[in-house]
Design an enzyme around this catalytic site. Structure first.
Site, PDB file in Angstrom:
ATOM      1  N   HIS A  14      15.291  11.018   6.969  1.00 25.76           N
ATOM      2  CA  HIS A  14      15.917  12.204   7.564  1.00 25.76           C
ATOM      3  C   HIS A  14      16.758  13.008   6.562  1.00 25.76           C
ATOM      4  CE1 HIS A  14      14.312  10.976  11.328  1.00 25.76           C
ATOM      5  NE2 HIS A  14      15.170   9.990  11.561  1.00 25.76           N
ATOM      6  N   HIS A  66      15.647  15.581  17.337  1.00 20.19           N
ATOM      7  CA  HIS A  66      15.708  14.135  17.558  1.00 20.19           C
ATOM      8  C   HIS A  66      16.419  13.863  18.890  1.00 20.19           C
ATOM      9  CE1 HIS A  66      16.048   9.870  16.663  1.00 20.19           C
ATOM     10  NE2 HIS A  66      15.385  10.051  15.532  1.00 20.19           N
ATOM     11  N   GLU A  78       9.341  13.200  18.872  1.00 24.69           N
ATOM     12  CA  GLU A  78       9.727  14.130  17.808  1.00 24.69           C
ATOM     13  C   GLU A  78       8.498  14.844  17.247  1.00 24.69           C
ATOM     14  OE1 GLU A  78      12.199  11.808  14.955  1.00 24.69           O
ATOM     15  OE2 GLU A  78      11.940  10.283  16.501  1.00 24.69           O
TER      16      GLU A  78
END
Length: 340
Positions: A106, A178, A304
């Site tokens: 991420h 998310h 996602e």
């Protein structure tokens, strides 16, 4: 349609975050914050006079500034994992932080969802937009990136999330939301009894560290969601898998259908992304969250929509390289209804 703005608490540096609320005429309410451009709450009617909040999250800015599980966060510059925490682009090698073993996850640290975004002025009453400038070299990536994320609430009980990101030079971009969903209500316990159907017949094979090998495998057996099934009916309910959509075009098309087993609330996901990561919260262990709720393992599921993880290292995957002449643009729609 109604839009309201209210205080959401102060960040550790003293800056104040705000909560933006969108409400339509059909009992749906969405709240987002300029802290991280995070999605904070989604209240939808269940057909029986109730309006449960179906999104896991926190009550104020202080918790969202930390936000270990990434509740409702906009993730970038590149969502998901990059193997070896490095990549090559146009003859140069770029090194990222190793925040997930030997890999990067991420794009952390100092993730986008932990930053205060700037609200875009002049949006319609059904829309809230935020912008963020990621400067050249931010998190180790080349070039600057000008990001705008918009949330739009429709009178048909749809929530549309639109991403736009223009780089100053070729760079990697893979933005996603998310959000963790529990269609029975955020504090109602496990989602493993939810049913999911996916418009997908293959998935990305990954190592135990969740780094794709580059192989695509048929989604059969316990990974097969072509027909609706519960999470608990396969893999012990523990999924963290990237699924490729059957329709390989880049237009907006249906991807997933999720139904809460107790509430009967249904959510359809449409996207122009090539696939989505299905994650059933196997690492959750959060306490004193929204409304005082605790979120143990399996309390929410993230769907996602995004480009594949570690795509830069697998040329057979759709590539995450974008340029000033080819900016990143993507849209995902969450449509809510009932089955009971």
């Amino acid at each position: 349609m109604h839009k309201a703005v209210m205080p959401f608490g102060r960040m550790s540096d003293g800056r104040e975050a705000h909560l933006y609320q969108l409400s339509n005429d059909h009992d749906m309410t969405v709240c987002v914050t300029d802290l991280g451009a995070d999605l904070v709450s989604v209240r939808v009617p269940d057909g029986h006079g109730r309006r449960p909040d179906v999104l896991l999250g926190y009550d104020g800015a202080a918790a969202y500034e930390e936000n270990g599980p990434l509740f409702g966060g906009i993730v970038g510059r590149v969502a998901n994992r990059i193997g070896g925490a490095s990549f090559e682009l146009n003859g140069s090698t770029y090194h990222l932080a190793k925040n997930d073993g030997a890999n990067n996850n991420h794009s952390g640290p100092h993730m986008y969802f932990q930053r205060l975004w700037k609200p875009v002025e002049g949006t319609p009453d059904d829309t809230v937009s935020f912008e963020l400038l990621s400067r050249a070299g931010d998190q180790g990536f080349p070039g600057a990136l000008d990001v705008v994320v918009s949330y739009r609430l429709g009178e048909d009980n749809t929530l549309t999330v639109h991403y736009g990101a223009k780089p100053s030079e070729p760079t990697l971009v893979n933005l996603t939301l998310h959000a963790y969903w529990n269609l029975n209500g955020h504090a109602s316990g496990s989602v493993l009894g939810h049913t999911l159907a996916l418009d997908s017949d293959e998935y990305a094979v990954a190592t135990p560290e969740l780094i794709p090998t580059g192989e695509l495998a048929p989604a059969v057996g316990e990974r097969d969601f072509r027909q609706a099934r519960t999470f608990e009916s396969g893999l012990g309910g523990s999924y963290d898998t990237y699924y490729f959509l059957c329709d390989t075009s880049h237009h907006l098309r249906h991807a997933a259908h999720l139904v809460g087993d107790a509430s009967g609330i249904a959510m359809d996901v449409s996207t122009d992304a090539p696939g989505l990561q299905v994650y059933t919260g196997g690492f959750l262990d959060e306490h004193f969250c929204k409304d005082g709720a605790n979120y143990p393992v399996g309390s929410g599921v993230a769907l996602e929509t995004q480009l594949p993880p570690d795509a830069i290292h697998h040329k057979n995957f759709p590539q995450p390289v974008f340029t000033p002449d080819r900016p990143f643009v993507s849209t995902t729609v969450f449509a809510f209804g009932t089955t009971k």
